[in-house]
Enzyme design. Structure first.
Site, short mmCIF file in Angstrom:
data_model
loop_
_atom_site.label_atom_id
_atom_site.label_comp_id
_atom_site.label_asym_id
_atom_site.label_seq_id
_atom_site.Cartn_x
_atom_site.Cartn_y
_atom_site.Cartn_z
N LEU A 82 0.88 -1.21 -0.05
CA LEU A 82 0.03 -0.06 0.08
C LEU A 82 0.86 1.18 0.13
O LEU A 82 2.00 1.20 0.81
CB LEU A 82 -0.96 0.04 1.37
CG LEU A 82 -1.96 -1.16 1.17
CD1 LEU A 82 -2.72 -0.94 2.29
CD2 LEU A 82 -2.79 -1.02 0.12
N GLY A 127 0.93 -5.26 1.13
CA GLY A 127 -0.09 -5.43 -0.04
C GLY A 127 0.70 -6.12 -1.13
O GLY A 127 -0.34 -6.73 -2.01
N ASN A 150 4.63 -7.45 6.48
CA ASN A 150 5.69 -6.86 7.52
C ASN A 150 5.06 -5.72 8.08
O ASN A 150 5.67 -5.10 8.85
CB ASN A 150 6.92 -6.31 6.66
CG ASN A 150 6.47 -4.88 5.57
OD1 ASN A 150 5.33 -5.16 5.18
ND2 ASN A 150 7.31 -4.32 5.57
N GLU A 151 3.62 -5.80 8.15
CA GLU A 151 2.93 -4.73 8.64
C GLU A 151 3.35 -4.45 10.18
O GLU A 151 3.47 -3.15 10.67
CB GLU A 151 1.34 -4.87 8.83
CG GLU A 151 0.60 -4.60 7.42
CD GLU A 151 0.85 -5.66 6.55
OE1 GLU A 151 1.46 -6.77 6.53
OE2 GLU A 151 0.22 -5.87 5.32
#
Ligand SMILES: CCCCCCC/C=C/C(=O)SCCNC(=O)CCNC(=O)[C@H](O)C(C)(C)COP(=O)(O)OP(=O)(O)OC[C@H]1O[C@@H](n2cnc3c(N)ncnc32)[C@H](O)[C@@H]1OP(=O)(O)O
Length: 280
Positions: A82, A127, A150-151
């Protein structure tokens, strides 16, 4: 009025020929290659998400097309995930539309009756990893590129439907580690845990992706489509029944001071890294 029309048409044609398209579609015999093409790193802003959704929809409507390979015009980056600038200091209206575009693109790609293969030559975080996981198979290049959700490393939390797709792909325990620790893995490790189907040298990514796609397309079409729906509809339906609630959760979370300061820090680190690279 009528005399204005050719001028208007000429202008529109000129604009179309100079505006780079965010998604390039190359049609082969019975399938298409869809290349993400938003420089520099295919970060998924609202327009790119919508362009992916529209590209898949248009291929679904083409009677000659039965499958697609999802790829990138940048061999070093599949997608950077994203676009963080969509989430940093956002305007609420745009943020809501952005998230709806993300939800729609996920639902389209995850449930499309087309056979889909991701040809991953470069990095594919967050994303980008979701887009790849939505495909029926994934081929990734050996060597440097990394893939994963990896958020948590950014101080943010992936929505339940990204988790669900990862659980469906690699199972609960591996997802618990990958998601909780914000891990990204290379193609070889990805293959060990089932995130990647084939790990090959970069120059073979496209030919192997085509081979995998043809394998999917060799299955009688209605049996393949019904089986895909049987495997995926329940997961997709979970989001479809909670679209607005999921969007409100995202917007509320994104607008908190804590998340905004985490995103500010991450963007600054990315910028510093890019500047150091440019100075070399
Ligand atoms: C708030 C609630 C959130 C709910 C969770 C929603 C789920 C979230 C999903 C996501 O996808 S979050 C995004 C996660 N993405 C990343 O962590 C990737 C970050 N980028 C990188 O690691 C690297 O850029 C790369 C992809 C490995 C490429 O490295 P490379 O060295 O080739 O390029 P860079 O010099 O790093 O970048 C060039 C240029 O692009 C900008 N950029 C990179 N990634 C993003 C991004 N995701 N969004 C926006 N911009 C990005 C980077 O800052 C550089 O910009 P300039 O300095 O040139 O202006």
């Amino acid at each position: 009025m009528l005399r204005c029309l050719p001028t208007f048409r000429a202008r529109a044609a000129r604009a179309m020929s100079t505006t780079p398209s965010l998604v390039q579609i190359e049609k082969k015999d019975n399938y298409a290659i869809v290349r993400l093409s938003r420089a520099p790193v295919n970060s998924l802003n609202m327009e790119l998400l919508q362009a992916i959704d529209e590209a898949v929809q248009s291929l679904e409507q083409d009677k000659n097309i039965k499958g697609m390979i999802l790829s990138s015009t940048n061999p070093k980056i599949f997608s950077a995930g994203l676009d963080i600038t969509e989430m940093y200091q956002p305007k609420t209206k745009r943020l809501r539309e952005f998230w709806r575009a993300f939800q729609n693109t996920y639902l389209r790609l995850y449930t499309t009756p087309l056979a889909t293969v991701a040809a991953i030559e470069g990095h594919s975080p967050a994303g980008g990893c979701l887009l790849a996981m939505c495909c029926d198979s994934r081929v990734m290049s050996l060597g440097g590129p990394l893939i994963g959700l990896n958020e948590t490393k950014l101080g943010i939390v992936a929505p339940f439907w990204m988790r669900d797709v990862m659980v469906n792909t690699i199972g609960h325990r591996e997802t618990e580690k990958m998601l909780g620790l914000g891990l990204q893995v290379n193609a070889l490790r990805g293959k060990e845990i089932g995130l990647i189907d084939e790990a090959v040298p970069v120059e073979q990514v496209h030919s192997v992706a085509e081979k995998l796609l043809l394998e999917w397309l060799s299955i009688p079409s209605s049996a393949r489509k019904l089986t895909k729906a049987m495997m995926r509809d329940e997961t997709a339906q979970k989001l479809r029944s909670r679209l607005d609630e999921d969007r409100s959760n995202f917007v509320d979370f994104c607008e908190t001071d804590k998340v905004q300061s985490a995103l500010a820090g991450y963007l600054a680190a990315l910028k510093k890294k890019a500047e150091a690279k440019a100075a070399k």
